[in-house]
Design an enzyme around this catalytic site. Structure first.
Site, short mmCIF file in Angstrom:
data_model
loop_
_atom_site.label_atom_id
_atom_site.label_comp_id
_atom_site.label_asym_id
_atom_site.label_seq_id
_atom_site.Cartn_x
_atom_site.Cartn_y
_atom_site.Cartn_z
N CYS A 362 -59.03 -13.46 1.35
CA CYS A 362 -58.98 -14.14 2.65
C CYS A 362 -59.02 -15.67 2.46
O CYS A 362 -58.05 -16.23 1.98
CB CYS A 362 -60.07 -13.61 3.57
SG CYS A 362 -59.57 -13.71 5.29
N HIS A 496 -59.40 -7.91 3.62
CA HIS A 496 -60.69 -7.68 2.95
C HIS A 496 -60.73 -6.30 2.31
O HIS A 496 -61.28 -5.35 2.91
CB HIS A 496 -61.84 -7.83 3.96
CG HIS A 496 -62.04 -9.23 4.39
ND1 HIS A 496 -62.86 -10.11 3.72
CD2 HIS A 496 -61.51 -9.93 5.42
CE1 HIS A 496 -62.83 -11.28 4.32
NE2 HIS A 496 -62.01 -11.20 5.35
N GLU A 498 -62.57 -5.17 0.10
CA GLU A 498 -63.94 -4.70 -0.18
C GLU A 498 -64.46 -3.78 0.92
O GLU A 498 -65.34 -2.95 0.66
CB GLU A 498 -64.88 -5.90 -0.39
CG GLU A 498 -65.23 -6.73 0.84
CD GLU A 498 -64.23 -7.83 1.16
OE1 GLU A 498 -63.06 -7.73 0.74
OE2 GLU A 498 -64.61 -8.80 1.85
N1 GLN Z 1 -61.46 -18.98 7.66
C1 GLN Z 1 -60.26 -18.30 7.29
C2 GLN Z 1 -59.45 -17.86 8.50
O1 GLN Z 1 -59.99 -17.75 9.58
C3 GLN Z 1 -60.55 -17.13 6.39
C4 GLN Z 1 -61.35 -16.08 7.07
C5 GLN Z 1 -62.01 -15.15 6.08
O2 GLN Z 1 -62.10 -15.45 4.89
N2 GLN Z 1 -62.49 -14.04 6.56
O3 GLN Z 1 -58.29 -17.58 8.38
#
Ligand code: GLN
Length: 524
Positions: A362, A496, A498
């Site tokens: 992310c 994600h 995970e």
């Molecule tokens: N802050 C980033 C976004 O909103 C990544 C979000 C995250 O890592 N969950 O795109």
């Protein structure tokens, strides 16, 4: 506790679902700092929920849903919206019955095909906020009947070192508090650091009005994966079934638990992975990530030592080299905000240049794109709109995307709560890419939680710098995965992974990443 009991009931062939009641007033934990509340766990259907749902999912293998987590905030929000619409037809709206009815409805929702629903109430007996939940549980027991419900109370039996004694008084007091709310527990699960002697067990039983066999000692386990086996050895599942009058249940098949405990406790190899993040002071902030790395290790019977490193410390080159050189792999996890971002980008540059396996998740993937943009493709001041306005928004706000509910639109003024791109989305992987070989698939579905996205206007420039876009949303508009084919293991994902890893079924990306770390450990 609930997760382990669910695992034991499943091992006897029952269908279970676990639900979490959180008495606080936030509508969901999505807007809370990970330092306050640990990680926010995202479900397939796009709910931002309590991290306990992650435990439930990992232990039971059942994918959690929006309907498995509720807060006082959500219940009150829905009731007040109904009141404003006039749905209560002039009635006075009250905690009893309106709030308690809503809690009971939540507890029993979508339960037709289940044998057991396990409801866990967060907080401590006596909290003001949890009173309506306790009252709802009391009513539910009355309505469904004693043979259809069971109360388990988790208590603490502290050990006073100076006196060399276990103290049963706190348990007696919390049970008294609970009975004053109309709930007599059937089973007591006593958290203790020392073995609970028979006479103490008998004393708790007598004072708390439960069977002695239903006073279950819960000593700190060697690892969380050993907990279901330990509770079974102490008779928890037998006692629970007895409470429901079930006497003909077969013995549970716990073979898969023995297998993972064995993999975890008898490793044949060892690797060290550096995780460079912002919330490294609190491990719960990265709970699922921690577990997924452990699962990746289980896939290779390898112990994974995780070094949690504060990205902010890496703005100085010397520190970075001394701290990162011993790592067999480097991971930059998800996150929000600018703090520590330069340290993350510097760590990614280090992993790229030194051929150390790198996994970006992310925000970590977005930072890998900024490293590529600035340090390989020569795009000066490449940045993300998340950190403020920039001439080169290599990462920008997602303003439009396709979801199962149709086109989603967002802008800078949208609310912060519940408005990210959330939940499971499909992605298409490029033929012959590294990720396609890791997943052994062309189409995948993973969970998202983000507001920003790699800007396609920079795709050609990033690709000419060796960073290939190997996974895209099915409409081709959102980059989901980047990788470097000229590097042993360099993958960044916008989702994600995970959140979907389970001990019995380690996520392919984590299994492959730990495999690459093992290879790296043999080189250094
Ligand atoms: N802050 C980033 C976004 O909103 C990544 C979000 C995250 O890592 N969950 O795109």
């Amino acid at each position: 506790m609930a997760a382990s009991l669910a695992a034991l009931l499943q091992a006897r062939g029952y269908k279970v679902r676990i639900r979490k009641f959180d008495p606080y007033l936030n509508v969901d934990p999505g807007t809370m700092s990970p330092y306050q509340h640990g990680e926010v766990y995202v479900t397939d259907d796009g709910a931002e929920t309590d991290l306990d749902l992650g435990h439930y999912e990992r232990f039971s293998g059942v994918s959690a849903r929006q309907s498995d987590n509720v807060t006082s905030g959500r219940i009150y929000r829905d009731i007040i919206a109904k009141e404003r619409r006039g749905d209560y037809l002039g009635a006075t709206v009250q905690v009893i019955p309106h709030v308690t009815d809503a809690i009971k409805a939540f507890a029993l929702d979508e339960s037709d095909d289940l044998d057991f629903i396990l409801c866990e109430i967060g907080g401590t007996v006596g909290d003001i906020e949890s009173l309506p939940f306790m009252e709802a549980i009391r009513q539910l027991r009355n309505e469904l009947g004693r043979d259809q419900t069971l109360s388990i109370h988790v208590t603490l039996v502290p050990y006073v070192t100076a006196a060399g004694e276990l103290k049963t008084k706190p348990t007696q007091h919390s049970v008294r508090e609970l009975t004053s709310l109309g709930i007599q527990p059937d089973v007591l699960l006593c958290r203790c650091e020392h073995i609970l002697p028979d006479n103490e067990r008998a004393k708790i039983a007598a004072f708390c009005n439960v069977r002695k066999e239903a006073v279950i000692p819960a000593l700190d386990a060697e690892s969380i994966y050993a907990v279901p086996l330990q509770y079974h050895a102490e008779g928890l599942d037998d006692e629970v079934l007895r409470g429901f009058g079930i006497t003909d249940s077969k013995e549970p098949d716990l073979s898969r638990w023995y297998d993972i405990v064995n993999r975890y406790h008898n490793p044949e190899g060892e690797v060290t992975v550096g995780v460079i993040g912002k919330y490294v002071g609190l491990q719960d902030a990265y709970k699922s990530l921690h577990e997924a790395l452990v699962h990746g290790g289980m896939a290779h019977k390898t112990r994974v030592n995780i070094k949690w490193l504060d990205a902010e410390l890496f703005e100085n080159e010397d520190d970075l080299v001394t701290k990162l050189e011993p790592m067999h792999a480097i991971l930059v996890p998800g996150g929000f905000g600018e703090r520590g971002s330069e340290g993350k980008i510097a760590s990614i540059k280090f992993a790229r240049e030194r051929n150390i396996p790198f996994f970006g998740i992310c925000l970590g993937m977005q930072m890998a794109c900024l490293d590529g943009a600035r340090n390989v493709s020569g795009i000066e001041n490449a940045s993300t709109s998340e950190f403020g306005s920039t001439d080169n928004p290599v990462i920008g706000l997602i303003t439009e995307w396709q979801s199962k509910d149709g086109t989603q639109l967002r802008d800078d003024d949208s609310d912060l709560g519940g408005t990210m791109r959330l939940g499971a989305y499909r992605a298409k992987l490029s033929d012959n890419s590294h990720v396609a070989s890791v997943y052994e698939a062309q189409n995948i579905e993973e969970r998202h939680r983000h507001r920003f996205e790699v800007n396609l206007a920079y795709k050609d420039m990033l690709e000419s710098g060796g960073l290939i876009f190997s996974g895209m949303s099915p409409d081709g508009r959102l980059p989901e995965i980047v990788e470097r084919p000229d590097h042993p293991w360099f993958i960044g994902v916008q989702f994600h992974p995970e959140l979907k890893s389970r001990p019995f079924d380690p996520h392919p990306l984590f299994a492959s990443f730990i495999g690459a770390a093992l290879k790296q450990s043999r080189l250094v």
